[in-house]
Design a protein around this motif. Structure first.
Motif, PDB file in Angstrom:
ATOM      1  N   THR A 169       0.823  -1.220   0.000  1.00  0.00           N
ATOM      2  CA  THR A 169       0.000   0.000   0.000  1.00  0.00           C
ATOM      3  C   THR A 169       0.855   1.268   0.000  1.00  0.00           C
ATOM      4  N   ARG A 170       2.110   1.163   0.389  1.00  0.00           N
ATOM      5  CA  ARG A 170       2.996   2.326   0.433  1.00  0.00           C
ATOM      6  C   ARG A 170       3.509   2.749  -0.946  1.00  0.00           C
ATOM      7  N   GLN A 171       3.422   1.855  -1.914  1.00  0.00           N
ATOM      8  CA  GLN A 171       3.919   2.154  -3.258  1.00  0.00           C
ATOM      9  C   GLN A 171       2.842   2.837  -4.091  1.00  0.00           C
ATOM     10  N   LYS A 172       3.250   3.793  -4.911  1.00  0.00           N
ATOM     11  CA  LYS A 172       2.296   4.535  -5.735  1.00  0.00           C
ATOM     12  C   LYS A 172       1.641   3.639  -6.782  1.00  0.00           C
ATOM     13  N   ASN A 173       2.415   2.849  -7.470  1.00  0.00           N
ATOM     14  CA  ASN A 173       1.903   1.984  -8.524  1.00  0.00           C
ATOM     15  C   ASN A 173       2.405   0.556  -8.324  1.00  0.00           C
ATOM     16  N   PRO A 174       1.852  -0.158  -7.348  1.00  0.00           N
ATOM     17  CA  PRO A 174       2.342  -1.525  -7.121  1.00  0.00           C
ATOM     18  C   PRO A 174       1.985  -2.421  -8.304  1.00  0.00           C
ATOM     19  N   PRO A 175       2.802  -3.424  -8.565  1.00  0.00           N
ATOM     20  CA  PRO A 175       2.507  -4.335  -9.674  1.00  0.00           C
ATOM     21  C   PRO A 175       1.267  -5.175  -9.369  1.00  0.00           C
ATOM     22  N   ASP A 176       0.638  -5.693 -10.417  1.00  0.00           N
ATOM     23  CA  ASP A 176      -0.524  -6.561 -10.220  1.00  0.00           C
ATOM     24  C   ASP A 176      -0.148  -7.815  -9.437  1.00  0.00           C
ATOM     25  N   ARG A 177       1.013  -8.352  -9.755  1.00  0.00           N
ATOM     26  CA  ARG A 177       1.507  -9.553  -9.078  1.00  0.00           C
ATOM     27  C   ARG A 177       1.929  -9.185  -7.664  1.00  0.00           C
ATOM     28  N   LEU A 178       1.398  -9.894  -6.669  1.00  0.00           N
ATOM     29  CA  LEU A 178       1.726  -9.598  -5.276  1.00  0.00           C
ATOM     30  C   LEU A 178       3.060 -10.199  -4.852  1.00  0.00           C
ATOM     31  N   LEU A 179       3.368 -11.378  -5.357  1.00  0.00           N
ATOM     32  CA  LEU A 179       4.547 -12.092  -4.862  1.00  0.00           C
ATOM     33  C   LEU A 179       5.070 -13.074  -5.886  1.00  0.00           C
ATOM     34  N   TRP A 180       6.269 -13.559  -5.604  1.00  0.00           N
ATOM     35  CA  TRP A 180       6.885 -14.656  -6.338  1.00  0.00           C
ATOM     36  C   TRP A 180       7.064 -15.810  -5.360  1.00  0.00           C
ATOM     37  N   HIS A 181       6.824 -16.997  -5.829  1.00  0.00           N
ATOM     38  CA  HIS A 181       6.994 -18.207  -5.021  1.00  0.00           C
ATOM     39  C   HIS A 181       7.891 -19.149  -5.804  1.00  0.00           C
ATOM     40  N   PHE A 182       9.014 -19.517  -5.186  1.00  0.00           N
ATOM     41  CA  PHE A 182       9.875 -20.496  -5.846  1.00  0.00           C
ATOM     42  C   PHE A 182      10.362 -21.512  -4.830  1.00  0.00           C
ATOM     43  N   ILE A 183      10.803 -22.645  -5.357  1.00  0.00           N
ATOM     44  CA  ILE A 183      11.230 -23.768  -4.534  1.00  0.00           C
ATOM     45  C   ILE A 183      12.617 -24.206  -4.995  1.00  0.00           C
ATOM     46  N   ILE A 184      13.485 -24.459  -4.048  1.00  0.00           N
ATOM     47  CA  ILE A 184      14.781 -25.069  -4.350  1.00  0.00           C
ATOM     48  C   ILE A 184      14.783 -26.440  -3.691  1.00  0.00           C
ATOM     49  N   SER A 185      14.938 -27.470  -4.529  1.00  0.00           N
ATOM     50  CA  SER A 185      14.911 -28.858  -4.058  1.00  0.00           C
ATOM     51  C   SER A 185      16.320 -29.418  -3.992  1.00  0.00           C
ATOM     52  N   PHE A 186      16.568 -30.156  -2.929  1.00  0.00           N
ATOM     53  CA  PHE A 186      17.862 -30.764  -2.686  1.00  0.00           C
ATOM     54  C   PHE A 186      17.774 -32.263  -2.960  1.00  0.00           C
ATOM     55  N   PRO A 187      18.896 -32.946  -3.074  1.00  0.00           N
ATOM     56  CA  PRO A 187      18.886 -34.330  -3.548  1.00  0.00           C
ATOM     57  C   PRO A 187      18.040 -35.323  -2.751  1.00  0.00           C
ATOM     58  N   ASP A 188      18.042 -35.218  -1.451  1.00  0.00           N
ATOM     59  CA  ASP A 188      17.323 -36.219  -0.667  1.00  0.00           C
ATOM     60  C   ASP A 188      17.114 -35.723   0.758  1.00  0.00           C
ATOM     61  N   ASN A 189      16.697 -36.592   1.621  1.00  0.00           N
ATOM     62  CA  ASN A 189      16.472 -36.247   3.027  1.00  0.00           C
ATOM     63  C   ASN A 189      17.428 -37.014   3.944  1.00  0.00           C
ATOM     64  N   THR A 190      18.636 -37.208   3.527  1.00  0.00           N
ATOM     65  CA  THR A 190      19.590 -37.930   4.356  1.00  0.00           C
ATOM     66  C   THR A 190      19.838 -37.170   5.658  1.00  0.00           C
ATOM     67  N   PRO A 191      20.242 -37.867   6.706  1.00  0.00           N
ATOM     68  CA  PRO A 191      20.509 -37.192   7.980  1.00  0.00           C
ATOM     69  C   PRO A 191      21.510 -36.050   7.807  1.00  0.00           C
ATOM     70  N   ASN A 192      21.278 -34.995   8.532  1.00  0.00           N
ATOM     71  CA  ASN A 192      22.139 -33.808   8.554  1.00  0.00           C
ATOM     72  C   ASN A 192      22.140 -33.013   7.250  1.00  0.00           C
ATOM     73  N   ILE A 193      21.240 -33.333   6.332  1.00  0.00           N
ATOM     74  CA  ILE A 193      21.231 -32.579   5.076  1.00  0.00           C
ATOM     75  C   ILE A 193      20.818 -31.127   5.308  1.00  0.00           C
ATOM     76  N   TYR A 194      19.924 -30.896   6.276  1.00  0.00           N
ATOM     77  CA  TYR A 194      19.502 -29.519   6.548  1.00  0.00           C
ATOM     78  C   TYR A 194      20.704 -28.669   6.949  1.00  0.00           C
ATOM     79  N   SER A 195      21.526 -29.167   7.850  1.00  0.00           N
ATOM     80  CA  SER A 195      22.676 -28.374   8.286  1.00  0.00           C
ATOM     81  C   SER A 195      23.655 -28.147   7.143  1.00  0.00           C
ATOM     82  N   LYS A 196      23.708 -29.072   6.207  1.00  0.00           N
ATOM     83  CA  LYS A 196      24.600 -28.929   5.060  1.00  0.00           C
ATOM     84  C   LYS A 196      24.145 -27.806   4.129  1.00  0.00           C
ATOM     85  N   TYR A 197      22.828 -27.635   3.966  1.00  0.00           N
ATOM     86  CA  TYR A 197      22.313 -26.693   2.987  1.00  0.00           C
ATOM     87  C   TYR A 197      21.631 -25.454   3.577  1.00  0.00           C
TER      88      TYR A 197
END
Length: 160
Positions: free
Chosen positions: A59-87
């Motif tokens: 609401t603070r912008q004079k002419n905000p774009p029609d699109r409100l947001l961008w949503h993207f996903i980054i996928s990692f190889p697997d769910n091996t233990p400790n993968i979260y701390s690695k990435y």
């Protein structure tokens, strides 16, 4: 080298309830235990406040774009233990790329066969007279994300 996948969702997120729906989704608000809230440019870190601040910034912008947001996903190889701390550091550095101009929040999902991070970026800059995050600017950010991945001995491949 590890290969990661970048997927930018095709939705344009033009509905008024887009902020609410996507924030509740990425943080799993409807589940017994919601996910930790990770974000830049939004405080305090509650899903209600994030939704409110994203809307307020628009609401603070004079002419905000029609699109409100961008949503993207980054996928990692697997769910091996400790993968979260690695990435997790790499995932955070992706969010920091956007944080100098745009509000961004993200969450890590581990409830599938592979770990992945969901990112929600406001298409409206919080800078006075800031440029909207449009297709062209998003392409520039994708290039920066790929460079960052290369610095981390990782390949980030875009799949739509």
């Amino acid at each position: 080298m590890t290969s990661l996948i970048l997927k930018i969702t095709p939705d344009e997120y033009v509905n008024e309830d887009a902020y609410s729906k996507i924030v509740k989704y990425i943080y799993r608000i409807s589940k017994k235990k919601s996910l930790p809230i990770l974000c830049y440019g939004l405080w305090p870190h509650t899903h209600h406040d994030i939704i409110e601040q994203l809307s307020h910034n628009r609401t603070r912008q004079k002419n905000p774009p029609d699109r409100l947001l961008w949503h993207f996903i980054i996928s990692f190889p697997d769910n091996t233990p400790n993968i979260y701390s690695k990435y997790s550091s790499f995932a955070d550095s992706i969010a920091k790329l956007f944080s100098y101009e745009y509000q961004i929040c993200y969450a890590c999902h581990t409830d599938t066969s592979n770990l992945h991070f969901h990112y929600v970026v406001s298409s409206t800059s919080y800078l006075p007279n800031g440029q909207p995050l449009d297709e062209k600017k998003m392409s520039q950010y994708v290039h920066k994300m790929q460079e960052l991945a290369n610095q981390n001995e990782t390949i980030l491949e875009r799949k739509d």
